[in-house]
Motif scaffolding. Structure first.
Motif, PDB file in Angstrom:
ATOM      1  N   GLN A 147      46.923  45.870   0.554  1.00 23.45           N
ATOM      2  CA  GLN A 147      45.510  46.226   0.509  1.00 23.45           C
ATOM      3  C   GLN A 147      44.753  45.337  -0.479  1.00 23.45           C
ATOM      4  O   GLN A 147      43.629  44.896  -0.201  1.00 23.45           O
ATOM      5  CB  GLN A 147      45.354  47.690   0.116  1.00 23.45           C
ATOM      6  CG  GLN A 147      43.912  48.187   0.171  1.00 23.45           C
ATOM      7  CD  GLN A 147      43.314  48.040   1.549  1.00 23.45           C
ATOM      8  OE1 GLN A 147      43.862  48.576   2.518  1.00 23.45           O
ATOM      9  NE2 GLN A 147      42.202  47.329   1.668  1.00 23.45           N
ATOM     10  N   ASP A 150      44.129  42.011   1.078  1.00 28.39           N
ATOM     11  CA  ASP A 150      43.000  42.081   2.011  1.00 28.39           C
ATOM     12  C   ASP A 150      41.669  42.016   1.263  1.00 28.39           C
ATOM     13  O   ASP A 150      40.741  41.304   1.661  1.00 28.39           O
ATOM     14  CB  ASP A 150      43.059  43.371   2.825  1.00 28.39           C
ATOM     15  CG  ASP A 150      44.195  43.366   3.832  1.00 28.39           C
ATOM     16  OD1 ASP A 150      44.632  42.266   4.216  1.00 28.39           O
ATOM     17  OD2 ASP A 150      44.640  44.452   4.224  1.00 28.39           O
ATOM     18  N   ASP A 151      41.590  42.771   0.166  1.00 29.96           N
ATOM     19  CA  ASP A 151      40.334  42.868  -0.574  1.00 29.96           C
ATOM     20  C   ASP A 151      40.015  41.590  -1.360  1.00 29.96           C
ATOM     21  O   ASP A 151      38.841  41.265  -1.564  1.00 29.96           O
ATOM     22  CB  ASP A 151      40.382  44.048  -1.547  1.00 29.96           C
ATOM     23  CG  ASP A 151      40.490  45.395  -0.832  1.00 29.96           C
ATOM     24  OD1 ASP A 151      40.134  45.453   0.367  1.00 29.96           O
ATOM     25  OD2 ASP A 151      40.947  46.366  -1.469  1.00 29.96           O
ATOM     26  N   ARG A 152      41.059  40.887  -1.790  1.00 31.46           N
ATOM     27  CA  ARG A 152      40.843  39.744  -2.691  1.00 31.46           C
ATOM     28  C   ARG A 152      41.371  38.437  -2.107  1.00 31.46           C
ATOM     29  O   ARG A 152      41.739  37.527  -2.831  1.00 31.46           O
ATOM     30  CB  ARG A 152      41.529  40.035  -4.039  1.00 31.46           C
ATOM     31  CG  ARG A 152      41.013  41.284  -4.718  1.00 31.46           C
ATOM     32  CD  ARG A 152      41.854  41.713  -5.912  1.00 31.46           C
ATOM     33  NE  ARG A 152      41.901  40.711  -6.961  1.00 31.46           N
ATOM     34  CZ  ARG A 152      42.554  40.876  -8.114  1.00 31.46           C
ATOM     35  NH1 ARG A 152      43.200  42.004  -8.343  1.00 31.46           N
ATOM     36  NH2 ARG A 152      42.568  39.919  -9.017  1.00 31.46           N
TER      37      ARG A 152
END
Length: 259
Positions: A147, A150-152
């Protein structure tokens, strides 16, 4: 050994079924996906525990059968964790390495020091607890890492463009995932005796062991859980992160992971 009556079994099944109702109703009312998953998990757990209870009647005193049971438990736990992270083929070797490291080191220390007697029943009890926690930690560390990637992902690509190695580019998210994976075990340990009474402690007392001896057993188990969690999450998060930079989009795609 105290036997269980048919009436007690019936009451147990009734309580489980009634407790499932508010769980399912809340999830349905809030529109949560896979709202039946918790209920099915409880029913499956009840069935598996019933079968396990019958099997353990002849297993718990035989070291060979206990060893076989622990191997089966480990295999099921590793497959479950790998499946939660995406495709089993892609993640199983790393999950096995991470869980195996944490479990083996912890059990060797626990029994080699003599803190807990090395016997078939204690090996099964402690081994089962440690394997279960290793599975949860492996899953949590892997999912937190994926996750965070995905975010960074733009940040990771930026570091790679500046010449950082895959390990250097993903080190911050690896540390984040490792920290997050340790939170449940840390909170459980910190609040033991203050907020929660651990199952092993309560079970030992119900089994006729003195509270002092039960407390000694429980603190060893808690320390083992912490060690297992740290080792497992470190291997999984530090091992998985660099692979995200090597072109396998399925490893970091949310659609490739079950929710």
């Amino acid at each position: 050994m105290q036997s269980v009556t048919a009436e007690e079994i019936a009451r147990t099944v009734l309580a489980v079924l009634v407790l499932i109702i508010p769980t399912t109703l809340v999830l349905r009312a809030t529109g949560v996906p896979q709202r039946w998953a918790p209920a099915l998990a409880v029913l499956r757990g009840m069935l598996q525990l019933a079968v396990l209870s019958i099997i353990l009647t002849g297993v718990i005193t035989d070291a060979r059968l206990v060893a076989l049971a622990l191997v089966v438990m480990f295999a099921a736990a590793a497959l479950t964790s790998a499946r939660r992270l995406g495709t089993v083929r892609a993640h199983l070797p790393l999950v096995v390495a991470g869980m195996g490291t944490g479990i083996v080191v912890t059990l060797v220390v626990v029994f080699a020091t003599g803190a807990i007697e090395l016997s078939a029943r204690y090996a099964l009890a402690v081994g089962g607890i440690i394997i279960g926690n290793a599975m949860s930690t492996s899953t949590l560390a892997g999912r937190r890492l994926l996750q965070a990637a995905d975010d960074r992902w733009d940040e990771i690509e930026g570091w790679l463009a500046l010449g950082a190695t895959p390990r250097q580019a993903t080190l911050p998210i690896s540390r984040h995932a490792l920290h997050e994976a340790l939170v449940p075990a840390t909170d459980q340990t910190r609040t033991t005796g203050l907020v929660t009474l651990p199952g092993a402690f309560v079970g030992a007392i119900f089994g006729g062991i003195s509270p002092l001896e039960a407390g000694r057993f429980q603190i060893v188990v808690l320390a083992g859980i912490m060690a297992t969690a740290a080792l497992t999450s470190a291997v999984v998060s530090l091992g998985l992160a660099p692979r995200l930079c090597r072109g396998d989009a399925a490893l970091r795609s949310p659609s490739a992971r079950p929710r």
